[in-house]
Motif scaffolding. Structure first.
Motif, PDB file in Angstrom:
ATOM      1  N   LEU A  18      -9.792  -0.149  -0.213  1.00 12.76           N
ATOM      2  CA  LEU A  18      -9.799  -1.834  -0.736  1.00 12.76           C
ATOM      3  C   LEU A  18      -8.232  -2.435  -0.665  1.00 12.76           C
ATOM      4  O   LEU A  18      -8.199  -3.580  -0.015  1.00 12.76           O
ATOM      5  N   LEU A  19      -7.167  -1.686  -0.737  1.00 11.35           N
ATOM      6  CA  LEU A  19      -5.884  -2.301  -0.462  1.00 11.35           C
ATOM      7  C   LEU A  19      -5.661  -2.564   1.037  1.00 11.35           C
ATOM      8  O   LEU A  19      -5.079  -3.402   1.393  1.00 11.35           O
ATOM      9  N   MET A  20      -6.006  -1.357   1.537  1.00  8.18           N
ATOM     10  CA  MET A  20      -5.780  -1.517   3.173  1.00  8.18           C
ATOM     11  C   MET A  20      -6.766  -2.527   3.922  1.00  8.18           C
ATOM     12  O   MET A  20      -6.232  -3.400   4.806  1.00  8.18           O
ATOM     13  N   ALA A  21      -8.040  -3.014   3.232  1.00 10.77           N
ATOM     14  CA  ALA A  21      -8.654  -4.241   3.789  1.00 10.77           C
ATOM     15  C   ALA A  21      -8.074  -5.382   3.270  1.00 10.77           C
ATOM     16  O   ALA A  21      -7.899  -6.386   3.985  1.00 10.77           O
ATOM     17  N   MET A  22      -7.378  -5.354   2.016  1.00 10.49           N
ATOM     18  CA  MET A  22      -6.750  -6.765   1.609  1.00 10.49           C
ATOM     19  C   MET A  22      -5.677  -6.789   2.504  1.00 10.49           C
ATOM     20  O   MET A  22      -5.312  -8.217   3.221  1.00 10.49           O
ATOM     21  N   GLN A  23      -4.843  -5.871   2.841  1.00 14.92           N
ATOM     22  CA  GLN A  23      -3.821  -6.028   3.866  1.00 14.92           C
ATOM     23  C   GLN A  23      -4.142  -6.335   4.959  1.00 14.92           C
ATOM     24  O   GLN A  23      -3.373  -7.527   5.600  1.00 14.92           O
ATOM     25  N   LEU A  24      -5.049  -5.841   5.621  1.00 14.94           N
ATOM     26  CA  LEU A  24      -5.305  -6.431   6.961  1.00 14.94           C
ATOM     27  C   LEU A  24      -5.968  -7.949   7.013  1.00 14.94           C
ATOM     28  O   LEU A  24      -5.632  -8.312   7.977  1.00 14.94           O
ATOM     29  N   VAL A  46       0.795  -1.176  -0.178  1.00 18.81           N
ATOM     30  CA  VAL A  46      -0.110   0.035  -0.006  1.00 18.81           C
ATOM     31  C   VAL A  46       0.848   1.289   0.043  1.00 18.81           C
ATOM     32  O   VAL A  46       1.822   1.326   0.859  1.00 18.81           O
ATOM     33  N   GLN A  47       0.672   2.052  -1.027  1.00 19.44           N
ATOM     34  CA  GLN A  47       1.468   3.500  -1.185  1.00 19.44           C
ATOM     35  C   GLN A  47       0.617   4.428  -0.472  1.00 19.44           C
ATOM     36  O   GLN A  47      -0.625   4.585  -0.388  1.00 19.44           O
ATOM     37  N   PRO A  48       1.052   5.519  -0.053  1.00 18.02           N
ATOM     38  CA  PRO A  48       0.219   6.742   0.827  1.00 18.02           C
ATOM     39  C   PRO A  48      -0.639   7.298  -0.411  1.00 18.02           C
ATOM     40  O   PRO A  48      -1.800   7.927  -0.166  1.00 18.02           O
ATOM     41  N   SER A  49      -0.121   7.599  -1.742  1.00 18.07           N
ATOM     42  CA  SER A  49      -0.932   8.166  -2.675  1.00 18.07           C
ATOM     43  C   SER A  49      -1.219   7.250  -3.969  1.00 18.07           C
ATOM     44  O   SER A  49      -0.403   6.776  -4.759  1.00 18.07           O
ATOM     45  N   VAL A  50      -2.266   6.736  -3.955  1.00 19.14           N
ATOM     46  CA  VAL A  50      -2.591   5.791  -5.173  1.00 19.14           C
ATOM     47  C   VAL A  50      -3.400   6.646  -6.125  1.00 19.14           C
ATOM     48  O   VAL A  50      -4.312   7.413  -5.701  1.00 19.14           O
ATOM     49  N   THR A  51      -3.195   6.222  -7.383  1.00 16.61           N
ATOM     50  CA  THR A  51      -3.942   7.089  -8.535  1.00 16.61           C
ATOM     51  C   THR A  51      -5.000   6.692  -8.603  1.00 16.61           C
ATOM     52  O   THR A  51      -6.084   7.401  -8.998  1.00 16.61           O
ATOM     53  N   GLY A  52      -5.737   5.626  -8.141  1.00 19.02           N
ATOM     54  CA  GLY A  52      -7.312   5.141  -8.165  1.00 19.02           C
ATOM     55  C   GLY A  52      -8.031   5.779  -7.385  1.00 19.02           C
ATOM     56  O   GLY A  52      -9.116   5.528  -7.097  1.00 19.02           O
ATOM     57  N   GLY A  53      -7.525   6.446  -6.031  1.00 21.76           N
ATOM     58  CA  GLY A  53      -8.436   7.443  -5.277  1.00 21.76           C
ATOM     59  C   GLY A  53      -8.433   6.614  -3.985  1.00 21.76           C
ATOM     60  O   GLY A  53      -7.735   5.779  -3.741  1.00 21.76           O
ATOM     61  N   GLN A  54      -9.405   7.212  -3.392  1.00 22.15           N
ATOM     62  CA  GLN A  54      -9.559   6.842  -1.718  1.00 22.15           C
ATOM     63  C   GLN A  54     -10.241   5.379  -1.852  1.00 22.15           C
ATOM     64  O   GLN A  54      -9.718   4.543  -0.882  1.00 22.15           O
ATOM     65  N   GLU A  55     -11.092   5.059  -2.709  1.00 19.83           N
ATOM     66  CA  GLU A  55     -11.749   3.796  -2.702  1.00 19.83           C
ATOM     67  C   GLU A  55     -10.813   2.754  -2.905  1.00 19.83           C
ATOM     68  O   GLU A  55     -10.689   1.697  -2.214  1.00 19.83           O
ATOM     69  N   GLN A  56      -9.934   2.882  -4.024  1.00 20.09           N
ATOM     70  CA  GLN A  56      -8.914   1.845  -4.157  1.00 20.09           C
ATOM     71  C   GLN A  56      -7.964   1.657  -3.037  1.00 20.09           C
ATOM     72  O   GLN A  56      -7.549   0.750  -2.670  1.00 20.09           O
TER      73      GLN A  56
END
Length: 740
Positions: A649-655, A636-646
């Motif tokens: 989602l990545l944070m949830a996958m990591q958790l 997970v990078q702090p700034s993702v081009t896909g916006g806050q929703e993506q």
């Protein structure tokens, strides 16, 4: 060491060159701590060393004393240059560099007054009060009377110079010596007492005020004991300054010069000038320093010396205590200052030591000269070295015509099992490059070879197991398998005995012997053959085999030996729970019959069979799964081009991935092996369900359960007592039914 990591990083950022300095310092420290052959070591003394060369009828050569034993006080510490040939002791000395002579030296005698200042009352230079001591006001006399009258009393000399005597009144004693005063007192008392005798002694001396002026540390007036000498007064004033003379101390009484004191007489020879006693009002003058000469290098007392009558170089060297035995009289240089012009360098040429005194006496020194006496070369030119597989390695004295046999007289000089090879490392002139000359050790020890030695030769004796050691290996059913040195004439039986003998599990009929053969010096061929191990160990010479370097002997194990002691554990609802030994191929049904079969309360359908091998494989699979999940984890990078929703989602996958990993780490691999058996053993005996039992297996037969467990999305998850004939709907109803 106390510096924090943060502070160190801060310093490195401020000064990038600091890292290079630290690296260089660490490399230098590592080089200094590395063990070099030239470093002095402590070697254990061998008990056989005293028996060197008895057959040769000669005493062993005596090693030359080491540098530490022959070091002389005042010699400079040698500086070691990097040595490319670290294993050559002859080059260690040749790579020793003498430090530059003529370092900073102090003025001779300057420490005497610094260490002695402040204890003038305890200085040993105070003279005793003899009968010639002149009394004066302030002195305390101890009066002893005996004869007509016995009395002991103290009488102080008053300002009028008198003391009061018993029954006789005042008597003037000031200006008299102790002997004269004693006679006056005796005569005075003789008129009052018949046969009266008197004796006086000095109880306390008076103080006198003197003046110490000139180039001294603390000029001024000083109240000191009347017994003090000019040297005591100089101590009280702290001694001369750096610009004050140590060769001339003038003692004045009014305008009259009483004495001139040369402090070198006391500092060099311990001689104190008696001179005049100090009287009130005396003056001590320290004039400026006179001509000075610096003597540095290989003398006993390097220092700056003040001249007073010394004119020759020999006189100056005598002031410095004379040259050391390691001084090179051919390397004497004098740095001279031509007054108000320039500096120059002069060489004092001394042909030999015999005429050195006359040559030095003919050379005249001047004010400001700096004499530098260099040391002789740091190495011994008449020495050879013995090292390696010998009892007494080290340096030995060399003489013309010396032979190797003088160092190696017999086999008792060398340690057990020397190699046939030995070598001489010789330094070839003129540049002293090393050259290796091999020779036969046996030829020298038996006297068949006569080899001469030269200075700086290094005789190196190798051990049989030092370079390319001959080794053999034994593996398998012996007590101590491993590699062993190949001794002369070693056979298969000897190797087995060295390895502790055969184990009980050893197969004694045949063993395996692997050897290598070099074919035509081009390739290595391996050959294997079987050997009769049991017969060879029993003493059959026909079956025994001579070994060669590199041979590998394999001792086999009896077939089925590893199955000895194999057992399984049976517990739970069986007739006789416990541990049972098993034989190869025994099955589950056989173990259950030996255990008395199932009890009435047994639940065979829930039998648990655990096997160590299954647990190990399950653990390997669990670790592999953990590694695969960790490597596939999303970053997970702090700034993702896909916006806050993506990003969410990545944070949830990591958790979720972390939760899965935590669950996997908390659950070790299960060693359980699934079995399907029924209460009637005969139904599944000798079928695929009748598993083969392995050593270490654990079988547990649980009790038959009497409940039904309802879990999951029900209102009251619980266990309900089993009632025959009830269906699933009834049990679901007992749990409150399914939730919405």
């Amino acid at each position: 060491p106390a510096m924090s990591t943060a502070r160190m990083l801060e310093l490195l950022q401020q000064e990038p060159a600091l890292l290079e300095k630290l690296t260089a310092a660490a490399a230098a420290a590592a080089a200094a701590l590395s063990e070099e052959p030239g470093t002095t070591r402590k070697r254990p003394v061998a008990t056989r060393a005293e028996a060197i060369a008895p057959e040769a009828g000669m005493a062993p050569p005596r090693p030359v004393a080491s540098d530490e034993e022959t070091a002389t006080a005042g010699e400079p510490e040698l500086q070691r240059r990097p040595i490319p040939h670290l294993n050559l002791p002859s080059l260690v000395e040749l790579y020793s560099q003498l430090p530059a002579t003529g370092g900073k030296v102090k003025r001779f005698g300057s420490d005497v007054f610094q260490l002695g200042t402040g204890n003038s009352d305890e200085l040993p230079m105070d003279l005793p009060a003899g009968p010639d001591y002149v009394l004066g006001p302030g002195d305390l006399l101890i009066l002893n009377l005996w004869g007509g009258r016995a009395e002991r009393s103290e009488r102080a000399i008053d300002r009028q110079g008198q003391i009061a005597l018993p029954e006789a009144g005042p008597v003037a004693v000031a200006g008299l010596t102790i002997a004269q005063a004693q006679e006056v007192i005796r005569k005075t008392l003789a008129g009052q007492f018949r046969e009266e005798r008197a004796e006086i002694s000095l109880g306390r001396v008076r103080s006198v005020r003197v003046y110490v002026v000139g180039d001294v540390q603390r000029p001024g007036a000083y109240d000191i004991s009347s017994l003090s000498t000019p040297l005591n007064a100089l101590y009280s004033a702290g001694g001369p300054t750096a610009s004050g003379s140590l060769r001339l101390l003038r003692h004045y009484r009014g305008a009259r010069l009483l004495a001139e004191v040369d402090l070198y007489e006391f500092l060099l020879r311990g001689v104190r000038a008696e001179g005049e006693r100090l009287l009130p009002g005396d003056t001590l003058l320290v004039p400026p320093v006179g001509a000075q000469v610096t003597v540095a290098g290989m003398v006993r007392r390097p220092a700056i010396y003040e001249l007073r009558g010394e004119q020759s170089l020999a006189d100056v060297v005598d002031l410095a205590g004379g040259p050391l035995v390691s001084a090179s009289l051919k390397q004497i240089q004098v740095e001279r200052i031509e007054a108000h012009a320039r500096r120059t360098m002069l060489n004092v040429a001394v042909a030999d030591a015999a005429g050195a005194r006359e040559k030095l006496a003919a050379f005249r020194v001047q004010d400001g000269d700096r004499v530098l006496i260099a040391p002789i070369l740091p190495y011994n030119e008449q020495v050879v070295f013995l090292e390696g597989h010998v009892f007494r390695p080290g340096r030995y004295a060399y003489h013309d015509g010396m032979k190797v046999s003088e160092l190696l007289g017999s086999y008792q000089v060398v340690m057990p099992e020397p190699d046939e090879r030995a070598e001489i490392i010789r330094l070839r002139a003129p540049d002293y490059r090393p050259e290796t000359l091999p020779f036969s050790l046996a030829g020298v020890l038996t006297g068949n070879e006569v080899i001469g030695l030269e200075p700086f030769d290094v005789v190196r004796v190798l051990g049989r197991y030092e370079a390319d050691p001959p080794l053999v290996s034994i593996r398998g059913a012996v007590l101590r398998p491993g590699e062993y040195p190949l001794t002369q004439g070693m056979t298969l039986a000897g190797l087995v005995q060295m390895a502790g003998g055969l184990e009980r599990s050893a197969y004694r009929q045949t063993g395996d012997l692997s050897s290598y053969v070099v074919q035509n010096g081009e390739q290595v061929l391996l050959e294997r053959r079987e050997v009769a191990v049991g017969r060879a160990v029993a003493g059959d010479r026909a079956a025994d085999v001579a070994l060669k370097p590199g041979d590998v002997v394999g001792i086999r194990q009896l077939s089925g030996w590893q199955d000895i002691g194999a057992a399984v554990t049976v517990s739970g609802e069986v007739g006789y729970a416990g541990t049972y030994g098993i034989q190869l191929g025994e099955r589950l049904s056989s173990i259950l019959r030996r255990a008395g079969g199932f009890r009435e309360s047994a639940y065979p359908e829930g039998a648990v069979l655990e096997r160590r091998q299954v647990g190990e494989l399950a653990e390997q699979s669990r670790q592999e799964m953990i590694r695969r999940i960790e490597s596939a984890a999303p970053r997970v990078q702090p700034s993702v081009t896909g916006g806050q929703e993506q990003f969410g989602l990545l944070m949830a996958m990591q958790l979720q991935q972390q939760q899965v990993l935590a669950a996997l780490r908390s659950r070790p691999g299960s060693p359980r092996l699934i079995v399907k058996i029924s209460p009637r053993i005969a139904e599944w005996e000798n079928t695929p369900a009748d598993l083969e039992i392995r050593a270490g297996d654990t079988l547990f037969i649980p009790k038959r359960p009497n409940f039904v467990l309802i879990a999951g999305q029900v209102y009251n998850p619980s266990a309900v007592t089993y009632l025959p004939g009830r269906d699933a709907a009834w049990y679901l109803e007992q749990a409150g039914g399914a939730t919405r």
